[in-house]
Design an enzyme around this catalytic site. Structure first.
Site, PDB file in Angstrom:
ATOM      1  N   GLY A 117      19.581 -27.005 -16.352  1.00  0.00           N
ATOM      2  CA  GLY A 117      19.279 -26.750 -15.359  1.00  0.00           C
ATOM      3  C   GLY A 117      18.264 -25.857 -15.327  1.00  0.00           C
ATOM      4  CB  ALA A 162      22.647 -28.004 -12.415  1.00  0.00           C
ATOM      5  CD  GLU A 212      16.781 -30.247 -16.667  1.00  0.00           C
ATOM      6  OE1 GLU A 212      17.688 -29.885 -15.571  1.00  0.00           O
ATOM      7  OE2 GLU A 212      17.111 -31.201 -16.607  1.00  0.00           O
ATOM      8  CD  GLU A 248      21.276 -30.969 -19.026  1.00  0.00           C
ATOM      9  OE1 GLU A 248      21.169 -30.820 -20.238  1.00  0.00           O
ATOM     10  OE2 GLU A 248      20.908 -30.752 -18.881  1.00  0.00           O
TER      11      GLU A 248
HETATM   12  N1  DAK Z   1      28.123 -23.620 -13.095  1.00  0.00           N
HETATM   13  C1  DAK Z   1      28.975 -23.384 -12.982  1.00  0.00           C
HETATM   14  N2  DAK Z   1      29.295 -22.198 -13.270  1.00  0.00           N
HETATM   15  C2  DAK Z   1      29.152 -21.365 -14.515  1.00  0.00           C
HETATM   16  C3  DAK Z   1      27.436 -21.781 -14.644  1.00  0.00           C
HETATM   17  C4  DAK Z   1      27.177 -23.181 -14.370  1.00  0.00           C
HETATM   18  N3  DAK Z   1      26.409 -24.185 -14.870  1.00  0.00           N
HETATM   19  N4  DAK Z   1      27.522 -21.623 -16.347  1.00  0.00           N
HETATM   20  C5  DAK Z   1      28.883 -20.376 -15.906  1.00  0.00           C
HETATM   21  N5  DAK Z   1      29.534 -20.782 -15.048  1.00  0.00           N
HETATM   22  C6  DAK Z   1      30.661 -19.393 -14.477  1.00  0.00           C
HETATM   23  C7  DAK Z   1      31.586 -19.644 -15.291  1.00  0.00           C
HETATM   24  O1  DAK Z   1      32.534 -20.780 -14.779  1.00  0.00           O
HETATM   25  C8  DAK Z   1      32.612 -18.426 -15.229  1.00  0.00           C
HETATM   26  O2  DAK Z   1      32.686 -18.380 -13.789  1.00  0.00           O
HETATM   27  P1  DAK Z   1      34.326 -17.595 -13.898  1.00  0.00           P
HETATM   28  O3  DAK Z   1      35.236 -18.182 -14.694  1.00  0.00           O
HETATM   29  O4  DAK Z   1      34.225 -16.328 -14.356  1.00  0.00           O
HETATM   30  O5  DAK Z   1      34.511 -17.671 -12.024  1.00  0.00           O
HETATM   31  C9  DAK Z   1      31.452 -16.801 -15.330  1.00  0.00           C
HETATM   32  O6  DAK Z   1      29.888 -17.915 -14.139  1.00  0.00           O
HETATM   33  C10 DAK Z   1      31.260 -16.960 -16.397  1.00  0.00           C
HETATM   34  O7  DAK Z   1      30.758 -17.509 -17.840  1.00  0.00           O
HETATM   35  P2  DAK Z   1      31.930 -17.586 -18.942  1.00  0.00           P
HETATM   36  O8  DAK Z   1      32.897 -17.523 -18.612  1.00  0.00           O
HETATM   37  O9  DAK Z   1      31.909 -18.916 -19.608  1.00  0.00           O
HETATM   38  O10 DAK Z   1      30.868 -16.696 -19.481  1.00  0.00           O
HETATM   39  P3  DAK Z   1      30.678 -17.290 -21.210  1.00  0.00           P
HETATM   40  O11 DAK Z   1      29.625 -15.808 -21.701  1.00  0.00           O
HETATM   41  O12 DAK Z   1      32.014 -17.178 -22.760  1.00  0.00           O
HETATM   42  O13 DAK Z   1      29.209 -18.654 -21.755  1.00  0.00           O
HETATM   43  C11 DAK Z   1      27.720 -20.082 -21.146  1.00  0.00           C
HETATM   44  C12 DAK Z   1      28.411 -18.412 -21.091  1.00  0.00           C
HETATM   45  C13 DAK Z   1      26.532 -19.622 -20.792  1.00  0.00           C
HETATM   46  C14 DAK Z   1      27.884 -20.211 -22.561  1.00  0.00           C
HETATM   47  C15 DAK Z   1      29.150 -20.543 -20.531  1.00  0.00           C
HETATM   48  O14 DAK Z   1      28.995 -19.985 -19.187  1.00  0.00           O
HETATM   49  C16 DAK Z   1      28.117 -22.351 -20.601  1.00  0.00           C
HETATM   50  O15 DAK Z   1      28.496 -23.188 -21.310  1.00  0.00           O
HETATM   51  N6  DAK Z   1      27.686 -22.690 -19.612  1.00  0.00           N
HETATM   52  C17 DAK Z   1      27.583 -24.515 -18.656  1.00  0.00           C
HETATM   53  C18 DAK Z   1      25.949 -23.984 -19.031  1.00  0.00           C
HETATM   54  C19 DAK Z   1      26.130 -26.032 -18.996  1.00  0.00           C
HETATM   55  O16 DAK Z   1      26.753 -26.586 -19.586  1.00  0.00           O
HETATM   56  N7  DAK Z   1      24.630 -25.915 -18.046  1.00  0.00           N
HETATM   57  C20 DAK Z   1      24.304 -27.024 -17.973  1.00  0.00           C
HETATM   58  C21 DAK Z   1      24.832 -27.743 -16.686  1.00  0.00           C
HETATM   59  S1  DAK Z   1      24.619 -29.199 -15.990  1.00  0.00           S
HETATM   60  C22 DAK Z   1      20.280 -33.122 -11.064  1.00  0.00           C
HETATM   61  C23 DAK Z   1      19.106 -32.767 -11.995  1.00  0.00           C
HETATM   62  C24 DAK Z   1      20.020 -31.498 -13.065  1.00  0.00           C
HETATM   63  C25 DAK Z   1      20.582 -31.502 -12.572  1.00  0.00           C
HETATM   64  C26 DAK Z   1      21.690 -31.172 -11.988  1.00  0.00           C
HETATM   65  C27 DAK Z   1      22.000 -32.176 -11.030  1.00  0.00           C
HETATM   66  N8  DAK Z   1      19.774 -34.142  -9.987  1.00  0.00           N
HETATM   67  C28 DAK Z   1      19.181 -35.196 -10.610  1.00  0.00           C
HETATM   68  C29 DAK Z   1      20.818 -34.244  -8.476  1.00  0.00           C
HETATM   69  C30 DAK Z   1      21.068 -30.224 -14.093  1.00  0.00           C
HETATM   70  C31 DAK Z   1      22.637 -30.008 -14.118  1.00  0.00           C
HETATM   71  C32 DAK Z   1      23.155 -28.826 -15.175  1.00  0.00           C
HETATM   72  O17 DAK Z   1      22.568 -28.017 -15.391  1.00  0.00           O
END
Ligand code: DAK
Length: 261
Positions: free
Chosen positions: A112, A69, A115, A135
């Site tokens: 997400g 997400a 998921e 997360e």
């Molecule tokens: N959200 C927003 N932007 C993201 C992102 C994300 N999840 N993942 C990557 N990006 C963006 C980065 O911020 C970056 O943007 P800029 O800085 O260039 O503007 C760009 O994509 C490239 O990412 P990186 O520079 O970080 O690239 P790397 O190759 O170094 O790393 C990576 C890739 C995928 C390992 C890293 O970006 C990363 O760790 N991303 C976050 C992964 C993460 O934590 N995912 C879980 C998110 S929480 C809900 C239910 C469920 C959810 C929400 C609500 N409700 C019940 C309402 C779900 C929650 C989640 O999924």
């Protein structure tokens, strides 16, 4: 004349009887914000309603299926906002899709994004795919079914490591633990998912839909309730022309000509 919706975050096309939805936010690693989830669901629902489509494939790009997400969108949210967020409803809409949906996963498949892939019916993974529920690194836990679907897929031991300690799975590990159906070379991933979807889309459509319903019921019901549902769905298929055709074709040693009714 049908009017195609204008999509900003996805690409949509059809190959034969397979509808293909590609998440297209490359600058954000295909992070799933609300407009993207809304467009994915609209496209899948339109394919679900189209008798020219028998199965769907959901994919991302070479770097990411989806990195979760959109963290930037939810970073400042309150608990009440998250509780009342319509976001989770998109996963419920995916569950309500009646035709098979196959995820084709290359690159990052996180949070997400994982998921979303797990809410599909099957997963084809490129050999470089990486699966995770990171997360915990953000101070939260999976919120769109991750703790439940992952645990059912890979078992308690691996799910605990992934959810509590952000362990990532390689594609080979994901296959070994039963999370994905098959692993193929990265560049073959989408083609293999479309091929698999095409095979299923060529089968008796009503039987495919009821087969999906019956298998999914195994995750929701007791064994006796599930077996009873299966028996009703099995019997119901004897009201279709395709059941008569399928059995006649076997007896007459010829391919069946499925009509979808
Ligand atoms: N959200 C927003 N932007 C993201 C992102 C994300 N999840 N993942 C990557 N990006 C963006 C980065 O911020 C970056 O943007 P800029 O800085 O260039 O503007 C760009 O994509 C490239 O990412 P990186 O520079 O970080 O690239 P790397 O190759 O170094 O790393 C990576 C890739 C995928 C390992 C890293 O970006 C990363 O760790 N991303 C976050 C992964 C993460 O934590 N995912 C879980 C998110 S929480 C809900 C239910 C469920 C959810 C929400 C609500 N409700 C019940 C309402 C779900 C929650 C989640 O999924």
């Amino acid at each position: 004349m049908s009017i195609e919706p204008a999509y900003e975050n996805i690409l949509v096309r059809q190959e034969g009887r397979v509808g293909i939805v590609q998440i297209n936010r490359p600058k954000a690693m295909n992070a799933l914000n609300a407009p993207t989830m809304s467009e994915i669901m609209t496209a899948l629902e339109l394919f679900d309603a189209d008798s020219g489509v028998g199965a769907m494939t959901l994919t991302g790009d070479a770097r990411a299926f989806a990195a979760g997400a959109d963290i930037k969108q939810m970073a400042t949210s309150s608990a009440v906002e998250m509780l009342s967020s319509p976001f989770i409803g998109y996963w419920d809409r995916l569950r309500a899709i009646r035709k098979p949906v196959i995820a084709a996963v290359n690159g990052w498949c996180l949070g997400g994004g994982a998921e979303l892939a797990m809410a599909c019916d099957m997963i084809v993974a490129g050999e470089g795919a990486k699966f995770g529920q990171p997360e915990i690194n953000l101070g939260v836990i999976p919120g769109a079914g991750g703790t439940q679907r992952l645990t059912r897929a890979v078992g308690k031991a691996i799910a605990m490591e992934m959810v509590l300690n952000a362990r990532q799975l390689s594609a080979a590990e994901a296959a070994a633990f039963g999370l994905v159906n098959r692993v193929v070379p990265d560049e073959r991933c989408l083609a293999e998912a479309v091929r698999l979807a095409g095979e299923i889309a060529a089968r008796a459509p009503v039987a495919v839909r009821l087969a999906k319903e019956a298998v999914n019921a195994a995750f929701e019901t007791s064994l006796s309730e599930g077996v009873a549902l299966e028996r009703r769905l099995f019997s119901l298929l004897f009201s279709t022309r395709d059941q008569k055709e399928g059995m006649a074709a076997f007896i007459e040693k010829r391919p069946a000509d499925w009509q979808g009714h």
